[in-house]
Motif scaffolding. Structure first.
Motif, PDB file in Angstrom:
ATOM      1  N   PHE A 329       0.830  -1.203   0.000  1.00  0.00           N
ATOM      2  CA  PHE A 329       0.000   0.000   0.000  1.00  0.00           C
ATOM      3  C   PHE A 329       0.866   1.254   0.000  1.00  0.00           C
ATOM      4  O   PHE A 329       0.566   2.241  -0.660  1.00  0.00           O
ATOM      5  CB  PHE A 329      -0.933   0.007   1.210  1.00  0.00           C
ATOM      6  CG  PHE A 329      -1.821   1.222   1.268  1.00  0.00           C
ATOM      7  CD1 PHE A 329      -2.893   1.360   0.421  1.00  0.00           C
ATOM      8  CD2 PHE A 329      -1.555   2.251   2.177  1.00  0.00           C
ATOM      9  CE1 PHE A 329      -3.704   2.481   0.464  1.00  0.00           C
ATOM     10  CE2 PHE A 329      -2.358   3.374   2.224  1.00  0.00           C
ATOM     11  CZ  PHE A 329      -3.441   3.490   1.366  1.00  0.00           C
ATOM     12  N   GLY A 330       1.981   1.214   0.762  1.00  0.00           N
ATOM     13  CA  GLY A 330       2.894   2.350   0.777  1.00  0.00           C
ATOM     14  C   GLY A 330       3.444   2.654  -0.600  1.00  0.00           C
ATOM     15  O   GLY A 330       3.525   3.811  -1.015  1.00  0.00           O
ATOM     16  N   VAL A 333       0.715   4.301  -2.709  1.00  0.00           N
ATOM     17  CA  VAL A 333       0.528   5.718  -2.406  1.00  0.00           C
ATOM     18  C   VAL A 333       1.626   6.554  -3.043  1.00  0.00           C
ATOM     19  O   VAL A 333       1.380   7.610  -3.647  1.00  0.00           O
ATOM     20  CB  VAL A 333       0.487   5.946  -0.888  1.00  0.00           C
ATOM     21  CG1 VAL A 333       0.466   7.441  -0.567  1.00  0.00           C
ATOM     22  CG2 VAL A 333      -0.738   5.281  -0.287  1.00  0.00           C
ATOM     23  N   GLN A 334       2.887   6.090  -2.905  1.00  0.00           N
ATOM     24  CA  GLN A 334       4.005   6.835  -3.478  1.00  0.00           C
ATOM     25  C   GLN A 334       3.875   6.980  -4.988  1.00  0.00           C
ATOM     26  O   GLN A 334       4.282   7.987  -5.567  1.00  0.00           O
ATOM     27  CB  GLN A 334       5.321   6.131  -3.127  1.00  0.00           C
ATOM     28  CG  GLN A 334       5.682   6.236  -1.653  1.00  0.00           C
ATOM     29  CD  GLN A 334       6.947   5.472  -1.310  1.00  0.00           C
ATOM     30  OE1 GLN A 334       7.348   4.567  -2.043  1.00  0.00           O
ATOM     31  NE2 GLN A 334       7.577   5.825  -0.203  1.00  0.00           N
ATOM     32  N   LYS A 335       3.277   6.009  -5.621  1.00  0.00           N
ATOM     33  CA  LYS A 335       3.120   6.035  -7.078  1.00  0.00           C
ATOM     34  C   LYS A 335       1.935   6.882  -7.518  1.00  0.00           C
ATOM     35  O   LYS A 335       2.022   7.654  -8.475  1.00  0.00           O
ATOM     36  CB  LYS A 335       2.960   4.609  -7.598  1.00  0.00           C
ATOM     37  CG  LYS A 335       2.733   4.530  -9.111  1.00  0.00           C
ATOM     38  CD  LYS A 335       2.540   3.089  -9.545  1.00  0.00           C
ATOM     39  CE  LYS A 335       2.233   3.014 -11.054  1.00  0.00           C
ATOM     40  NZ  LYS A 335       1.989   1.624 -11.497  1.00  0.00           N
ATOM     41  N   GLU A 336       0.824   6.754  -6.814  1.00  0.00           N
ATOM     42  CA  GLU A 336      -0.428   7.351  -7.287  1.00  0.00           C
ATOM     43  C   GLU A 336      -0.743   8.728  -6.702  1.00  0.00           C
ATOM     44  O   GLU A 336      -1.414   9.533  -7.338  1.00  0.00           O
ATOM     45  CB  GLU A 336      -1.605   6.405  -6.977  1.00  0.00           C
ATOM     46  CG  GLU A 336      -1.571   5.095  -7.737  1.00  0.00           C
ATOM     47  CD  GLU A 336      -1.758   5.310  -9.227  1.00  0.00           C
ATOM     48  OE1 GLU A 336      -2.396   6.311  -9.611  1.00  0.00           O
ATOM     49  OE2 GLU A 336      -1.287   4.466 -10.012  1.00  0.00           O
ATOM     50  N   PHE A 337      -0.289   9.009  -5.481  1.00  0.00           N
ATOM     51  CA  PHE A 337      -0.672  10.259  -4.814  1.00  0.00           C
ATOM     52  C   PHE A 337       0.183  11.408  -5.350  1.00  0.00           C
ATOM     53  O   PHE A 337       1.400  11.424  -5.175  1.00  0.00           O
ATOM     54  CB  PHE A 337      -0.500  10.145  -3.303  1.00  0.00           C
ATOM     55  CG  PHE A 337      -1.239  11.196  -2.536  1.00  0.00           C
ATOM     56  CD1 PHE A 337      -2.440  10.918  -1.923  1.00  0.00           C
ATOM     57  CD2 PHE A 337      -0.739  12.493  -2.426  1.00  0.00           C
ATOM     58  CE1 PHE A 337      -3.134  11.887  -1.210  1.00  0.00           C
ATOM     59  CE2 PHE A 337      -1.410  13.463  -1.725  1.00  0.00           C
ATOM     60  CZ  PHE A 337      -2.622  13.160  -1.112  1.00  0.00           C
ATOM     61  N   LYS A 338      -0.444  12.357  -5.999  1.00  0.00           N
ATOM     62  CA  LYS A 338       0.252  13.524  -6.559  1.00  0.00           C
ATOM     63  C   LYS A 338       0.014  14.707  -5.621  1.00  0.00           C
ATOM     64  O   LYS A 338      -1.081  15.266  -5.581  1.00  0.00           O
ATOM     65  CB  LYS A 338      -0.252  13.830  -7.971  1.00  0.00           C
ATOM     66  CG  LYS A 338       0.022  12.703  -8.953  1.00  0.00           C
ATOM     67  CD  LYS A 338      -0.530  13.051 -10.330  1.00  0.00           C
ATOM     68  CE  LYS A 338      -0.184  11.962 -11.339  1.00  0.00           C
ATOM     69  NZ  LYS A 338      -0.729  10.640 -10.967  1.00  0.00           N
ATOM     70  N   ILE A 339       1.024  15.067  -4.885  1.00  0.00           N
ATOM     71  CA  ILE A 339       0.871  16.138  -3.907  1.00  0.00           C
ATOM     72  C   ILE A 339       0.725  17.477  -4.631  1.00  0.00           C
ATOM     73  O   ILE A 339       1.494  17.794  -5.535  1.00  0.00           O
ATOM     74  CB  ILE A 339       2.075  16.191  -2.958  1.00  0.00           C
ATOM     75  CG1 ILE A 339       2.153  14.877  -2.182  1.00  0.00           C
ATOM     76  CG2 ILE A 339       1.979  17.372  -2.004  1.00  0.00           C
ATOM     77  CD1 ILE A 339       3.284  14.815  -1.197  1.00  0.00           C
ATOM     78  N   SER A 362     -16.208   1.395  -1.101  1.00  0.00           N
ATOM     79  CA  SER A 362     -17.380   2.251  -1.301  1.00  0.00           C
ATOM     80  C   SER A 362     -17.430   3.296  -0.191  1.00  0.00           C
ATOM     81  O   SER A 362     -16.716   3.201   0.810  1.00  0.00           O
ATOM     82  CB  SER A 362     -18.663   1.415  -1.301  1.00  0.00           C
ATOM     83  OG  SER A 362     -18.887   0.841  -0.016  1.00  0.00           O
ATOM     84  N   ASP A 363     -18.305   4.286  -0.389  1.00  0.00           N
ATOM     85  CA  ASP A 363     -18.521   5.332   0.619  1.00  0.00           C
ATOM     86  C   ASP A 363     -17.196   5.956   1.067  1.00  0.00           C
ATOM     87  O   ASP A 363     -16.951   6.170   2.255  1.00  0.00           O
ATOM     88  CB  ASP A 363     -19.275   4.757   1.820  1.00  0.00           C
ATOM     89  CG  ASP A 363     -19.959   5.854   2.641  1.00  0.00           C
ATOM     90  OD1 ASP A 363     -20.275   6.901   2.058  1.00  0.00           O
ATOM     91  OD2 ASP A 363     -20.140   5.670   3.855  1.00  0.00           O
ATOM     92  N   MET A 382      -7.879   6.842  -3.789  1.00  0.00           N
ATOM     93  CA  MET A 382      -8.563   5.693  -3.199  1.00  0.00           C
ATOM     94  C   MET A 382      -9.644   5.136  -4.135  1.00  0.00           C
ATOM     95  O   MET A 382      -9.932   3.945  -4.113  1.00  0.00           O
ATOM     96  CB  MET A 382      -9.184   6.087  -1.858  1.00  0.00           C
ATOM     97  CG  MET A 382      -8.160   6.413  -0.782  1.00  0.00           C
ATOM     98  SD  MET A 382      -6.947   5.100  -0.497  1.00  0.00           S
ATOM     99  CE  MET A 382      -8.006   3.762   0.071  1.00  0.00           C
ATOM    100  N   SER A 383     -10.234   6.024  -4.965  1.00  0.00           N
ATOM    101  CA  SER A 383     -11.250   5.534  -5.906  1.00  0.00           C
ATOM    102  C   SER A 383     -10.640   4.630  -6.970  1.00  0.00           C
ATOM    103  O   SER A 383     -11.340   3.829  -7.588  1.00  0.00           O
ATOM    104  CB  SER A 383     -11.971   6.717  -6.563  1.00  0.00           C
ATOM    105  OG  SER A 383     -11.081   7.444  -7.386  1.00  0.00           O
ATOM    106  N   LYS A 384      -9.319   4.752  -7.192  1.00  0.00           N
ATOM    107  CA  LYS A 384      -8.631   3.927  -8.178  1.00  0.00           C
ATOM    108  C   LYS A 384      -7.990   2.684  -7.556  1.00  0.00           C
ATOM    109  O   LYS A 384      -7.345   1.893  -8.255  1.00  0.00           O
ATOM    110  CB  LYS A 384      -7.534   4.742  -8.868  1.00  0.00           C
ATOM    111  CG  LYS A 384      -8.047   5.890  -9.719  1.00  0.00           C
ATOM    112  CD  LYS A 384      -6.891   6.690 -10.319  1.00  0.00           C
ATOM    113  CE  LYS A 384      -6.002   5.823 -11.188  1.00  0.00           C
ATOM    114  NZ  LYS A 384      -4.890   6.597 -11.797  1.00  0.00           N
ATOM    115  N   SER A 385      -8.139   2.526  -6.236  1.00  0.00           N
ATOM    116  CA  SER A 385      -7.475   1.430  -5.544  1.00  0.00           C
ATOM    117  C   SER A 385      -7.927   0.079  -6.076  1.00  0.00           C
ATOM    118  O   SER A 385      -9.117  -0.135  -6.353  1.00  0.00           O
ATOM    119  CB  SER A 385      -7.763   1.516  -4.041  1.00  0.00           C
ATOM    120  OG  SER A 385      -7.307   0.345  -3.373  1.00  0.00           O
TER     121      SER A 385
END
Length: 411
Positions: A329-330, A333-339, A362-363, A382-385
């Motif tokens: 998961f880490g 996040v490093q790959k997908e999360f664009k700060i 969901s939710d 998270m919607s792309k997880s």
């Protein structure tokens, strides 16, 4: 920023539509003036207004009990995004051009004021210019042709018309909308607001002339005669601004007090509805009507037939898990999360969601964010997880409410 533009534009469009459909054709120009100005202020302010609606929240897994990150946090790597820089640069250039035009036109008026003879006239100042022009007003100054003034060729109706613009300070309205157009030049609705405001100014000035001279046919013919003049001055109140059938009809129209009061009161629920829809925020996560929260204590057995798929669990024998565990998961996040470009600092973004029985999420909601667009980015990520391993209770997949912190550290 995008949320501000969308909310303000929707409000501007709705309030302008109400004005054009129900208010513009009524003879209540003073109310309409403040309605238009109020609509502009209201639409710009509403994105910054918020109030909370408290609703019952579902019971979620306690963060400390889960111990998702017992000794370390996921640190996302900052990625530079040059698109916002380019957009802000383009915006700054175009805004500077419009600001220069605005300042230049103000300078033109003040240069005329300082370079031509003046004459005090009933609380206003006449600026006597050599060029052949129709009377027009800017702030407390009325610009008229010097020769026409000295030879008394300017009709009294025209003086009354321009004095109304001066006394009711119509130029301030025009300057206000022009400043907004300079800042929000990309919003075409402001062009229509300016036309509506200036036309309403003419309704007010025409009404004063009709009351003062009580000779509507002569005044109408005078306006039609002057309408052929090409003297529409930027930032000024112009005598021949939109001499249309609508303006001529308004001179002879009457509106009953009861009808006017009814239309004024009808605006109140519209504004209240806009505030409620645009500014209310739900606090907490509401459980679906058909679902209930089930809390199972460690070691407690529950019969399989008592576990409908609509139940949401806060504690289960086997917790849901990202494919590959926390380390995977880490990396995700490093790959997908664009700060966001403007974010500097550190802290946790806390995300809540429900892991369904098939492992999908969901939710998805952000309980805590760090501003600068971190909320929107967390929701997007998270919607792309990929699907998780679902939670298990008594050997059966169940729905589990889950909180997950994502630590950001940018220096």
């Amino acid at each position: 920023m995008m949320d501000f533009l969308i909310k303000s534009s929707v409000c501007l469009l709705l309030l302008l539509s109400i004005y054009q459909l129900f208010l513009e054709q009524e003879k209540m120009s003073i109310f309409n003036r403040f309605y238009l100005l109020g609509s502009l202020i209201f639409s710009l302010a509403i994105p910054f207004i918020s109030f909370e609606i408290q609703i019952e929240a579902i019971k979620t897994v306690n963060l400390n009990a889960i111990e998702i990150f017992p000794s370390s946090s996921v640190i996302a790597e900052k990625k530079t995004n040059y698109l916002p820089i380019s957009l802000w640069t383009i915006y700054g250039i175009i805004t500077s051009i419009f600001a220069f035009r605005f300042c230049r036109n103000c300078y033109v008026f003040f240069r005329k004021i300082n370079s031509n003879p003046t004459q005090k006239f009933e609380g206003a100042t006449l600026i006597l210019v050599e060029e052949k022009i129709l009377p027009h007003t800017f702030l407390n100054y009325i610009f008229i042709n010097k020769n026409d003034y000295e030879n008394r060729k300017i009709e009294g109706e025209l003086f009354t018309h321009e004095l109304t613009h001066v006394r009711q300070k119509h130029t301030l309205d025009v300057l206000f909308i022009e400043i907004l157009k300079t800042i929000f030049w990309f919003n075409p609705l402001l062009i229509f607001y300016k036309k509506a405001i200036q036309l309403n100014h003419e309704f007010l000035a025409d009404e004063k002339v009709v009351i003062s001279y009580n000779n509507v046919p002569f005044y109408q013919s005078l306006l039609l005669e002057k309408a052929s003049w090409n003297s529409n001055f930027y930032l000024a109140s112009n005598l021949n601004f939109l001499v249309t059938k609508k303006r001529l009809i308004m001179m002879t129209k009457t509106t009953s007090q009861s009808r006017a009061l009814l239309k004024k009161l009808a605006v109140v629920p519209v504004l209240a509805g806009l505030v409620f829809i645009s500014c209310s925020e739900n606090v907490g996560d509401k459980t679906p009507a058909e679902a209930k929260v089930v809390e199972v204590k460690p070691g407690e057995k529950v019969e399989p037939n008592t576990l409908p798929e609509t139940d949401i669990y806060t504690s289960v024998e086997t917790l849901p898990e990202f494919p590959g565990g926390l380390e995977a998961f880490g990396k995700y996040v490093q790959k997908e999360f664009k700060i966001p470009e403007d974010f500097v600092g550190e802290g946790n973004v806390l995300v809540s969601f429900i892991v369904e029985t098939d492992g999908s999420l969901s939710d998805i909601k952000v309980i805590k964010d760090l501003g600068f667009g971190t909320k929107e980015e967390a929701l997007r990520m998270m919607s792309k997880s990929p699907k998780w391993s679902p939670g298990i209770q008594d050997g059966k997949p169940v729905r589990v409410a889950y909180n997950l912190p994502i630590r950001l550290k940018i220096t």
